[in-house]
Design an enzyme around this catalytic site. Structure first.
Site, PDB file in Angstrom:
ATOM      1  N   SER A  24      14.305  11.892   3.883  1.00  0.00           N
ATOM      2  CA  SER A  24      13.579  13.138   3.656  1.00  0.00           C
ATOM      3  C   SER A  24      14.355  14.293   4.256  1.00  0.00           C
ATOM      4  O   SER A  24      15.021  14.140   5.293  1.00  0.00           O
ATOM      5  CB  SER A  24      12.189  13.058   4.292  1.00  0.00           C
ATOM      6  OG  SER A  24      11.602  14.334   4.400  1.00  0.00           O
TER       7      SER A  24
ATOM      8  N   LYS B  43      11.522   8.944   7.344  1.00  0.00           N
ATOM      9  CA  LYS B  43      11.266   8.474   5.986  1.00  0.00           C
ATOM     10  C   LYS B  43      12.400   7.615   5.427  1.00  0.00           C
ATOM     11  O   LYS B  43      13.577   7.899   5.631  1.00  0.00           O
ATOM     12  CB  LYS B  43      11.040   9.660   5.042  1.00  0.00           C
ATOM     13  CG  LYS B  43       9.788  10.464   5.306  1.00  0.00           C
ATOM     14  CD  LYS B  43       8.528   9.650   5.083  1.00  0.00           C
ATOM     15  CE  LYS B  43       8.308   9.295   3.639  1.00  0.00           C
ATOM     16  NZ  LYS B  43       8.122  10.470   2.773  1.00  0.00           N
TER      17      LYS B  43
ATOM     18  N   HIS C 295      -6.251  -6.732  -9.891  1.00  0.00           N
ATOM     19  CA  HIS C 295      -6.889  -5.441  -9.585  1.00  0.00           C
ATOM     20  C   HIS C 295      -6.327  -4.840  -8.296  1.00  0.00           C
ATOM     21  O   HIS C 295      -6.993  -4.035  -7.638  1.00  0.00           O
ATOM     22  CB  HIS C 295      -8.413  -5.582  -9.475  1.00  0.00           C
ATOM     23  CG  HIS C 295      -9.053  -6.223 -10.659  1.00  0.00           C
ATOM     24  ND1 HIS C 295      -9.355  -5.540 -11.813  1.00  0.00           N
ATOM     25  CD2 HIS C 295      -9.419  -7.516 -10.880  1.00  0.00           C
ATOM     26  CE1 HIS C 295      -9.903  -6.370 -12.695  1.00  0.00           C
ATOM     27  NE2 HIS C 295      -9.938  -7.579 -12.154  1.00  0.00           N
TER      28      HIS C 295
ATOM     29  N   GLU D 266      11.576   4.552  -7.952  1.00  0.00           N
ATOM     30  CA  GLU D 266      10.741   5.584  -8.562  1.00  0.00           C
ATOM     31  C   GLU D 266      11.405   6.154  -9.812  1.00  0.00           C
ATOM     32  O   GLU D 266      10.745   6.407 -10.831  1.00  0.00           O
ATOM     33  CB  GLU D 266      10.449   6.687  -7.549  1.00  0.00           C
ATOM     34  CG  GLU D 266       9.537   6.224  -6.418  1.00  0.00           C
ATOM     35  CD  GLU D 266       9.433   7.230  -5.282  1.00  0.00           C
ATOM     36  OE1 GLU D 266       8.613   7.006  -4.385  1.00  0.00           O
ATOM     37  OE2 GLU D 266      10.180   8.231  -5.284  1.00  0.00           O
TER      38      GLU D 266
END
Length: 471
Positions: A274, A280, A153, A287
């Protein structure tokens, strides 16, 4: 090709709509190899004279070279790769070339071409999958003794070896390897000789072409052969499940890479920055890998939907059966180009991973099982440890730092021998059941996976050895 029956030329819009050159030209070499098998069979059965068969095969091989050299430019008005090659053959050797198609329909010709093409493509997919699994097994060995949190979970559950984590993902991909072998087996049968749907009145020798093309067996029913696409669905099912496994692995690493977790370090060369935020470091490759799953799953649903209402036997709907399949094969190739090298350079910060153990509550199950060994029924042990967890939270005390007196005040059955057991590393090392998280068990999993992977490799090499020339 059907001008004898029709009095009008095909409308230009219809030609553009029905052509498949943009899709099937990639299979030109496979189509030629299938035609060579067919012409050899025609000579073998006496349907073609020996010199005619030699002329046709010689010219087919020349056409194959023209395609490799780029000097043969296909014509859209000939619709597909099959008619372009046949037209070129007739240009080169006249009426002799026009005899190639006897005893053959485009239905069994296309089916044969695709199967020849797919066998080679699937062997390439196997190489990528084998590399991926091997990288994971190397990482599992590298991190067999590294302790990290395990989750259910997405909440801390029990301490595990990071090697156990890598081996878990390797097991998923091992199942994919078995599915890939099954998909290859489904492809590995010869449809040539089934004709349009009912076979042929000519004395064709299907076993001859089967052997010539290196297939394991022949298809059993000519109607079923030209109508079904189960072998495509088997490939797409393998790909869809594989895609889910890639997505889950990517998601795990993305989460553990976040600042809030921070114990997975990704290589700079597989991340991006970024355009506005200088600090970043984004896991874009992971992804994108996660996102590819949608495309792959979509291809499976696309073909399942296409097939659901098609009557026996062939219908033109099936011309588009390969679009999603070929996109999926391309997508798999892209995944294998980036995922294994990315994983090979992932680093684990064990110190940061262990900061998550600060409250000691991840050891609660160990305490419950300790009580079971002291004769406490498990449900009672579970309740007692639950009370201890609540006490630790209310008093802001780490469970693994409680004194014996504190333990006995909450759970009288606790003895001094509990205290040495309450470390994440000791907890991980004691999980020594078969398939468990201990380093010993992880190394056993690795050894068994390597043996199984080697067996799969031998099976795939046997398939590879049966591929005919030109593929």
């Amino acid at each position: 090709m059907w001008k004898g029956r029709f009095s009008q030329d095909m409308d230009a819009a219809v030609l553009g709509f029905t052509q498949s050159l943009d899709l099937d030209w990639r299979m030109a070499q496979a189509d030629i190899r299938g035609s060579i098998a067919h012409v050899r069979m025609l000579a073998h059965t006496g349907l073609l004279a020996g010199d005619e068969a030699e002329t046709i095969e010689k010219n087919l091989r020349e056409i194959a070279q023209e395609i490799k050299d780029g000097t043969f430019k296909p014509k859209v008005e000939l619709e597909d790769v099959h008619m372009n090659i046949e037209s070129r053959l007739i240009e080169k050797c006249g009426a002799t070339g026009a005899r190639l198609h006897m005893g053959r329909s485009r239905n069994d010709q296309v089916n044969t071409t695709v199967r020849l093409y797919l066998r080679k493509e699937l062997l390439g997919i196997w190489e990528g999958l084998e590399t991926l699994i091997n990288v994971l097994l190397v990482k599992a060995e590298e991190h067999a003794d590294v302790v990290v949190p395990g989750y259910t979970h997405l909440q801390q559950a029990q301490p595990v070896s990071m090697g156990h984590f890598w081996a878990a993902h390797a097991q998923a991909f091992m199942r994919d390897a078995r599915r890939l072998l099954a998909a290859y087996d489904a492809v590995d049968e010869s449809p040539l000789g089934c004709g349009a749907l009912a076979g042929s009145t000519l004395p064709l020798d299907r076993e001859f072409t089967m052997r010539d093309m290196g297939f394991s067996r022949m298809t059993e029913n000519s109607m079923d052969t030209v109508a079904h696409r189960d072998h495509f669905l088997d490939i797409l099912y393998f790909a869809a499940v594989f895609g889910d496994h890639v997505s889950r692995l990517s998601e795990d690493l993305i989460i553990y890479f976040t600042t809030e977790f921070g114990w997975v370090r990704l290589p700079d060369s597989f991340c991006t920055g970024s355009s506005i935020m200088p600090q970043k470091k984004n896991p874009d490759v992971l992804e994108l890998l996660r996102g590819k799953t949608g495309q792959i799953t979509g291809a499976l649903v696309d073909l399942l939907t296409m097939m659901k209402g098609i009557p026996l036997t062939y219908n033109r709907d099936l011309q588009d059966d390969k679009r999603g399949l070929f996109r999926t094969l391309e997508c798999l190739g892209l995944i294998f180009s980036v995922l294994p090298p990315l994983l090979a350079h992932v680093e684990i910060d064990e110190e940061k991973a262990n900061r998550g153990f600060a409250d000691g509550l991840i050891l609660a199950t160990d305490v419950a099982e300790y009580l079971v060994l002291r004769g406490v029924p498990f449900r009672s042990a579970h309740e007692k440890v639950g009370h201890a967890v609540r006490w630790c939270i209310e008093h802001d005390r780490p469970m693994d730092k409680l004194t014996l007196a504190e333990w006995q005040a909450v759970i009288p059955e606790v003895g001094e021998d509990l205290l040495p057991l309450l470390t994440p590393r000791r907890s991980m090392e004691r999980r020594n059941t078969y398939g468990g998280a201990s380093p010993e068990q992880v190394r056993g999993q690795i050894a068994r996976a390597k043996e199984k992977l080697a067996a799969y490799g031998r099976e795939m090499n046997a398939y590879k050895d049966r591929l005919p020339d030109m593929l």
